[in-house]
Write an enzyme that holds these catalytic residues in place. Structure first.
Site, mmCIF file in Angstrom:
data_model
loop_
_atom_site.group_PDB
_atom_site.id
_atom_site.type_symbol
_atom_site.label_atom_id
_atom_site.label_comp_id
_atom_site.label_asym_id
_atom_site.label_seq_id
_atom_site.Cartn_x
_atom_site.Cartn_y
_atom_site.Cartn_z
ATOM 1 N N LYS A 129 0.822 -1.215 0.000
ATOM 2 C CA LYS A 129 0.000 0.000 0.000
ATOM 3 C C LYS A 129 0.853 1.261 0.000
ATOM 4 O O LYS A 129 0.505 2.283 -0.582
ATOM 5 C CB LYS A 129 -0.901 0.014 1.245
ATOM 6 C CG LYS A 129 -1.994 -1.034 1.199
ATOM 7 C CD LYS A 129 -2.721 -1.095 2.517
ATOM 8 C CE LYS A 129 -3.591 -2.352 2.547
ATOM 9 N NZ LYS A 129 -4.137 -2.648 3.844
ATOM 10 N N GLU A 223 -3.106 6.684 9.476
ATOM 11 C CA GLU A 223 -3.423 7.732 8.513
ATOM 12 C C GLU A 223 -4.653 8.518 8.932
ATOM 13 O O GLU A 223 -5.360 8.137 9.877
ATOM 14 C CB GLU A 223 -3.579 7.156 7.106
ATOM 15 C CG GLU A 223 -4.625 6.101 6.950
ATOM 16 C CD GLU A 223 -4.610 5.471 5.550
ATOM 17 O OE1 GLU A 223 -5.683 5.111 5.081
ATOM 18 O OE2 GLU A 223 -3.523 5.334 4.939
ATOM 19 N N ARG A 325 -6.256 -8.207 -8.113
ATOM 20 C CA ARG A 325 -6.964 -9.493 -8.210
ATOM 21 C C ARG A 325 -8.356 -9.226 -8.742
ATOM 22 O O ARG A 325 -8.780 -8.086 -8.863
ATOM 23 C CB ARG A 325 -7.090 -10.119 -6.828
ATOM 24 C CG ARG A 325 -7.808 -9.199 -5.851
ATOM 25 C CD ARG A 325 -8.091 -9.872 -4.534
ATOM 26 N NE ARG A 325 -8.286 -8.925 -3.447
ATOM 27 C CZ ARG A 325 -9.411 -8.315 -3.155
ATOM 28 N NH1 ARG A 325 -10.486 -8.508 -3.888
ATOM 29 N NH2 ARG A 325 -9.500 -7.474 -2.151
#
Lengths: 480, 216
Positions: A129, A223, A325
């Site tokens: 990420k 975050e 995916r």
């Protein structure tokens, strides 16, 4: 050997190892059948009664089904692939779908196989990420403020949290919030928010311990928590050339459980022709598609993937992550898509076809969209009790067939089914189509009204499901 | 407490259990030099560091995995038809008739004598961090439990909820679950001994020590 002749071996000469369970395994088997290639499915002791086991027996023939000790054991998958002569592996979603080490092993071993997914280097690059965040920033793609790598040190975590709180205060946000999430997590698991800086340390420790227990990695991300937002996605499809990615539109996945797990998805992402937004919704959809395609081109993306976005009430998009995916909700995008005017798109079949080396064979100009699709995730859970999973015996699960409805499920229709506790309690996906928001919502309500879902648990209590939650949520589809 | 003497007599009437030796995962089977009726050994040595008799080898991804007898006993059947074949996980390979040991009988009786705290759901169970720390530092006997105490974490489908202890106050005498393993609903998690019953429990153990003769 297979990889060297990739692209030359016709699709129908391949045998695919279906390295997954439940409804996605069934969709992969049906896609293989459609493409004319063979498959080998796997199952564990807990899944003996699953519909995917029955379908493999019915559809597959010799070497179509093997019992393994675990879906998480790569050695099991490789051994079965070799014993049955598989030439490729489809990981589905979850398990090994985004594990670059597994994808690399599949393609680098002595008896090489094709990994039906992006190349392992791309999974590694975008599966991280933080790396994705850096890549996005390098292309001026907006991202959420916060840590740019997993944090293992408590003091460092506290420092970052303090900075994120201060940043929000500077921006004039009344109630700043910080999100603490397990770096190795996903699907909304292992995430908590902190509203009081003094509470940060205890939340951090809780998430760290949870992450260690569940994911064997105590890394944590910190975050800014954006509270008022919609969750959007862009579906990307790109062949092995990696040069001409195509998008199959946007989805809105904002209707989620309290644990931030998706429960209802809608394609396209907004309905600016019917609803009023405080921002230019069409422009936002165009922007996130353009940003997603720009990133896909930059990395040479070479299979199906999803770019996930947060869109704030002001209409500011932030990239959350890239899922390298096929996703659960791919069917709702396929339902509204046409290629050269032809409907009945199957993105899993497309994934297999391009994964095996065939060129995509069409460009963006050939892809058009028609109407609005809703996907309901029907789950045994109690929405009134924090969406707690319900476990027990399903005795009746029926619905009224409709031309605008498709239901994907691994729950057998004609015999009782004990829900295994080892996996998520998803029972079915129902995809409803309508020419516009009004028609799709009305059809959605009709389907949910007709649905029969009954059962009981060990204590004799009746089955709990999220059907009422889905009914109520249908009223607020695509409304910000 | 149940009639321990009657239980002990019942066990004496059938002093063995049949253990099915199955393939733990997929692979190609090669049986060791064993025959029906052979006596086999379980792990040996002070720390059980020496493995039991080799029953078969399961080869997968070029890794041979030896499958040893986990207990001593007599082989009552061997699936020799599987020799050289690729088998699924969980395929029965042999059956072992195992004579019960003193420790096993003791454990069986303790399950009857102790207060069992049962798993309310099929799930994975963990001790709460505080209790876990205490057990690691000394042992389970050092933990005194009481009604309403937050003792365990129940983990199911990656969702975790605290599990409060219900039952009489006492010490944790036996732990019946392992971390990361699913426990069926109704299976015992802990055996708790109220402190005033400790002498009775000691007596059960003493009886087994004196009355049970282990067979070779």
């Amino acid at each position: 050997m297979v990889e060297k002749t990739q692209g030359l071996v016709p699709v129908n000469k391949h045998r695919i190892l279906v390295a997954n369970r439940g409804e996605i395994a069934m969709r992969i088997m049906r896609a293989c059948h459609k493409l004319g290639c063979s498959f080998t499915a796997i199952y564990t002791a807990e899944d003996t009664a699953s519909g995917h086991v029955r379908l493999a027996r019915e559809m597959g023939g010799k070497n179509s089904l093997f019992r393994v000790s675990s879906y998480h054991d790569a050695n099991e998958l490789m051994a079965v692939a070799d014993a049955t002569g598989c030439t490729a592996v489809h990981p589905g979603y979850g398990f090994f779908a985004e594990d670059f080490r597994f994808a690399r092993r599949v393609t680098k071993r002595d008896r090489q196989l094709i990994f039906i997914g992006p190349s392992w280097k791309i999974i590694r690059e975008l599966g991280d990420k933080i790396n994705t965040k850096r890549l996005a920033r390098s292309l001026d793609v907006p991202t959420v403020p916060g840590s740019d790598r997993p944090i293992y040190d408590e003091l460092e975590a506290e420092r970052i949290a303090k900075t994120v709180f201060a940043f929000q205060e500077q921006q004039g946000i009344d109630h700043p919030l910080v999100l603490v999430k397990a770096s190795a997590g996903g699907g909304g698991m292992g995430i908590e928010e902190v509203y009081d800086p003094d509470q940060f340390r205890s939340v951090y420790r809780r998430i760290r311990n949870y992450a260690l227990r569940q994911f064997k990695d105590e890394g944590v991300l910190i975050e800014q928590r954006i509270t008022d937002f919609n969750h959007l996605e862009v579906q990307i499809v790109s062949d092995r050339s990696g040069r001409s990615p195509v998008h199959f539109g946007t989805r809105n996945c904002s209707i989620q459980s309290t644990g931030r797990q998706k429960r209802l998805e809608v394609a396209p992402g907004f309905a600016a022709d019917t609803l009023t937004y405080t921002f230019d919704a069409d422009r936002v959809l165009r922007d996130i598609v353009d940003y997603s395609l720009a990133m896909a081109r930059k990395v040479g993306y070479d299979n199906v993937g999803t770019w996930e976005w947060i869109v704030t009430r002001k209409g500011d998009p932030f990239l959350m992550e890239v899922n390298t995916r096929i996703q659960v909700e791919n069917g709702v995008s396929a339902r509204i898509s046409r290629v050269r005017g032809q409907g009945d798109i199957d993105l899993i079949a497309e994934q297999i076809r391009i994964g095996l080396g065939e060129p995509l064979g069409y460009g963006q100009a050939d892809v058009t969209f028609d109407g609005l699709g809703i996907e309901y995730r029907i789950i045994a859970e109690d929405p009134n009790n924090n969406f707690t999973p319900w476990v027990g015996l399903i005795e009746r699960f029926t619905w009224k067939p409709q031309p605008w409805l498709s239901v994907l499920t691994h729950v057998p229709a004609n015999e009782p089914y004990e829900i295994p506790t080892e996996f998520d309690p998803n029972l079915a996906l129902a995809i409803v189509w309508g020419k516009d928001l009004k028609e799709a919502s009305a059809r959605g309500q009709e389907f949910l009204r007709d649905l029969q879902l009954n059962g009981h648990n060990a204590a004799g209590q009746p089955l709990q499901s999220n059907v009422d939650f889905l009914k109520a949520s249908t009223e607020r589809i695509l409304r910000f | 407490m149940k009639d321990i003497s009657a239980l002990l007599e019942a066990i004496k009437a059938q002093p063995f259990r049949d253990i099915v030796i199955s393939s733990p995962h997929t692979g190609t089977v090669t049986f060791a030099d064993i025959r029906k009726g052979d006596k086999v050994l379980g792990p040996q040595g002070q720390w059980k560091e020496k493995p039991g008799t080799l029953i078969a080898t399961l080869e997968r991804e070029r890794n041979p995995k030896p499958i040893y007898a986990a207990e001593k006993g007599e082989l009552t059947s061997i699936h020799t038809e599987l020799q050289g074949r690729f088998v699924e996980a969980g395929t029965p390979l042999a059956v072992l008739r195992h004579p019960l040991t003193r420790a096993e009988v003791e454990s069986m009786l303790l399950r009857q004598a102790l207060h069992l705290f049962l798993a309310p759901e099929r799930a994975k169970y963990y001790f709460t961090p505080d209790v876990d720390k205490k057990i690691r530092a000394s042992d389970a006997h050092s933990v005194l439990v009481r009604e309403g105490m937050e003792l365990l974490i129940m983990s199911r489908m990656k969702r975790e909820v605290p599990l409060l202890y219900t039952g009489p106050a006492g010490i944790i005498y036996a732990v019946y679950f392992k971390y990361n393993e699913n426990i069926d609903a109704g299976a015992p998690l802990l055996g708790v001994c109220p402190q005033d019953q400790l002498p009775t429990i000691q007596e059960v153990i003493m009886r087994v020590q004196t009355e049970w003769t282990e067979k070779d």
